[in-house]
Scaffold this motif. Structure first.
Motif, PDB file in Angstrom:
ATOM      1  N   GLN A   1       9.346   0.267   2.634  1.00  0.00           N
ATOM      2  CA  GLN A   1      10.339   0.774   1.699  1.00  0.00           C
ATOM      3  C   GLN A   1      10.108   2.271   1.553  1.00  0.00           C
ATOM      4  O   GLN A   1       8.985   2.712   1.339  1.00  0.00           O
ATOM      5  CB  GLN A   1      10.160   0.082   0.346  1.00  0.00           C
ATOM      6  N   LEU A   2      11.168   3.041   1.674  1.00  0.00           N
ATOM      7  CA  LEU A   2      11.076   4.496   1.548  1.00  0.00           C
ATOM      8  C   LEU A   2      11.209   4.858   0.074  1.00  0.00           C
ATOM      9  O   LEU A   2      12.129   4.402  -0.606  1.00  0.00           O
ATOM     10  CB  LEU A   2      12.180   5.167   2.359  1.00  0.00           C
TER      11      LEU A   2
ATOM     12  N   GLU B   1       0.117   5.082 -11.438  1.00  0.00           N
ATOM     13  CA  GLU B   1      -1.246   4.737 -11.031  1.00  0.00           C
ATOM     14  C   GLU B   1      -1.702   5.734  -9.975  1.00  0.00           C
ATOM     15  O   GLU B   1      -0.891   6.303  -9.258  1.00  0.00           O
ATOM     16  CB  GLU B   1      -1.308   3.315 -10.479  1.00  0.00           C
ATOM     17  N   PRO B   2      -2.991   5.975  -9.883  1.00  0.00           N
ATOM     18  CA  PRO B   2      -3.458   6.943  -8.883  1.00  0.00           C
ATOM     19  C   PRO B   2      -3.159   6.461  -7.469  1.00  0.00           C
ATOM     20  O   PRO B   2      -3.315   5.287  -7.156  1.00  0.00           O
ATOM     21  CB  PRO B   2      -4.970   7.030  -9.124  1.00  0.00           C
ATOM     22  N   ALA B   3      -2.691   7.369  -6.659  1.00  0.00           N
ATOM     23  CA  ALA B   3      -2.382   7.038  -5.271  1.00  0.00           C
ATOM     24  C   ALA B   3      -3.677   6.943  -4.472  1.00  0.00           C
ATOM     25  O   ALA B   3      -4.534   7.818  -4.582  1.00  0.00           O
ATOM     26  CB  ALA B   3      -1.473   8.117  -4.677  1.00  0.00           C
ATOM     27  N   PRO B   4      -3.815   5.890  -3.674  1.00  0.00           N
ATOM     28  CA  PRO B   4      -5.006   5.801  -2.828  1.00  0.00           C
ATOM     29  C   PRO B   4      -4.944   6.842  -1.724  1.00  0.00           C
ATOM     30  O   PRO B   4      -3.872   7.193  -1.254  1.00  0.00           O
ATOM     31  CB  PRO B   4      -4.921   4.389  -2.244  1.00  0.00           C
ATOM     32  N   LEU B   5      -6.088   7.347  -1.366  1.00  0.00           N
ATOM     33  CA  LEU B   5      -6.145   8.313  -0.273  1.00  0.00           C
ATOM     34  C   LEU B   5      -6.125   7.564   1.040  1.00  0.00           C
ATOM     35  O   LEU B   5      -6.927   6.661   1.263  1.00  0.00           O
ATOM     36  CB  LEU B   5      -7.411   9.166  -0.381  1.00  0.00           C
TER      37      LEU B   5
ATOM     38  N   MET C   1       0.846  -1.175   0.000  1.00  0.00           N
ATOM     39  CA  MET C   1       0.000   0.000   0.000  1.00  0.00           C
ATOM     40  C   MET C   1       0.891   1.238   0.000  1.00  0.00           C
ATOM     41  O   MET C   1       1.929   1.267   0.642  1.00  0.00           O
ATOM     42  CB  MET C   1      -0.907  -0.015   1.224  1.00  0.00           C
ATOM     43  N   LEU C   2       0.464   2.241  -0.677  1.00  0.00           N
ATOM     44  CA  LEU C   2       1.179   3.506  -0.748  1.00  0.00           C
ATOM     45  C   LEU C   2       0.666   4.434   0.350  1.00  0.00           C
ATOM     46  O   LEU C   2      -0.538   4.628   0.492  1.00  0.00           O
ATOM     47  CB  LEU C   2       0.969   4.146  -2.120  1.00  0.00           C
ATOM     48  N   HIS C   3       1.578   4.985   1.139  1.00  0.00           N
ATOM     49  CA  HIS C   3       1.227   5.922   2.199  1.00  0.00           C
ATOM     50  C   HIS C   3       1.856   7.267   1.873  1.00  0.00           C
ATOM     51  O   HIS C   3       3.077   7.353   1.718  1.00  0.00           O
ATOM     52  CB  HIS C   3       1.753   5.447   3.562  1.00  0.00           C
ATOM     53  N   LEU C   4       1.056   8.281   1.777  1.00  0.00           N
ATOM     54  CA  LEU C   4       1.555   9.623   1.530  1.00  0.00           C
ATOM     55  C   LEU C   4       1.712  10.325   2.875  1.00  0.00           C
ATOM     56  O   LEU C   4       0.750  10.462   3.626  1.00  0.00           O
ATOM     57  CB  LEU C   4       0.606  10.397   0.617  1.00  0.00           C
ATOM     58  N   ILE C   5       2.927  10.739   3.171  1.00  0.00           N
ATOM     59  CA  ILE C   5       3.247  11.353   4.457  1.00  0.00           C
ATOM     60  C   ILE C   5       3.623  12.808   4.226  1.00  0.00           C
ATOM     61  O   ILE C   5       4.524  13.096   3.438  1.00  0.00           O
ATOM     62  CB  ILE C   5       4.421  10.629   5.145  1.00  0.00           C
ATOM     63  N   ALA C   6       2.956  13.702   4.936  1.00  0.00           N
ATOM     64  CA  ALA C   6       3.240  15.128   4.801  1.00  0.00           C
ATOM     65  C   ALA C   6       3.611  15.788   6.123  1.00  0.00           C
ATOM     66  O   ALA C   6       4.118  16.901   6.123  1.00  0.00           O
ATOM     67  CB  ALA C   6       2.030  15.844   4.191  1.00  0.00           C
ATOM     68  N   THR C   7       3.377  15.095   7.238  1.00  0.00           N
ATOM     69  CA  THR C   7       3.656  15.696   8.549  1.00  0.00           C
ATOM     70  C   THR C   7       4.311  14.665   9.473  1.00  0.00           C
ATOM     71  O   THR C   7       4.138  13.455   9.281  1.00  0.00           O
ATOM     72  CB  THR C   7       2.357  16.192   9.231  1.00  0.00           C
TER      73      THR C   7
END
Length: 84
Positions: free
Chosen positions: A65-66, A77-81, A1-7
């Motif tokens: 994995q970073l 591919e579109p990133a899942p929210l 799974m893709l995790h988008l981290i901003a904070t």
């Protein structure tokens, strides 16, 4: 799974969830990474002081994995929210 981290808070939550998913206690994770259990606890509530070395070690221990990419570059591919 893709995790988008901003904070740092999002990273802290991801670290805690990933440790649980890996089936590790804080003490077991600490032993694998070479820090104290209290340091793992701190990072799971406030990741703002996390070092790159610690992040990479935790990724290895938790099976993560970073990956870095430009925000403006479209992904294949579109990133899942993912809500935290």
């Amino acid at each position: 799974m893709l995790h988008l981290i901003a904070t740092p808070d999002q990273l802290a939550q991801l670290l805690a969830a990933s440790r649980h998913q890996a089936g590790l206690t804080q003490a077991e994770a600490a032993a694998r990474v070479g820090v104290s259990q209290s340091r793992i606890s701190t990072l799971e509530t406030d990741a703002s002081a996390l070092t790159l070395t610690q992040l990479l070690a935790l990724c290895g221990a938790y099976g993560l994995q970073l990956q870095l990419r430009d925000r403006d570059e479209p992904s294949a591919e579109p990133a899942p929210l993912v809500e935290w």
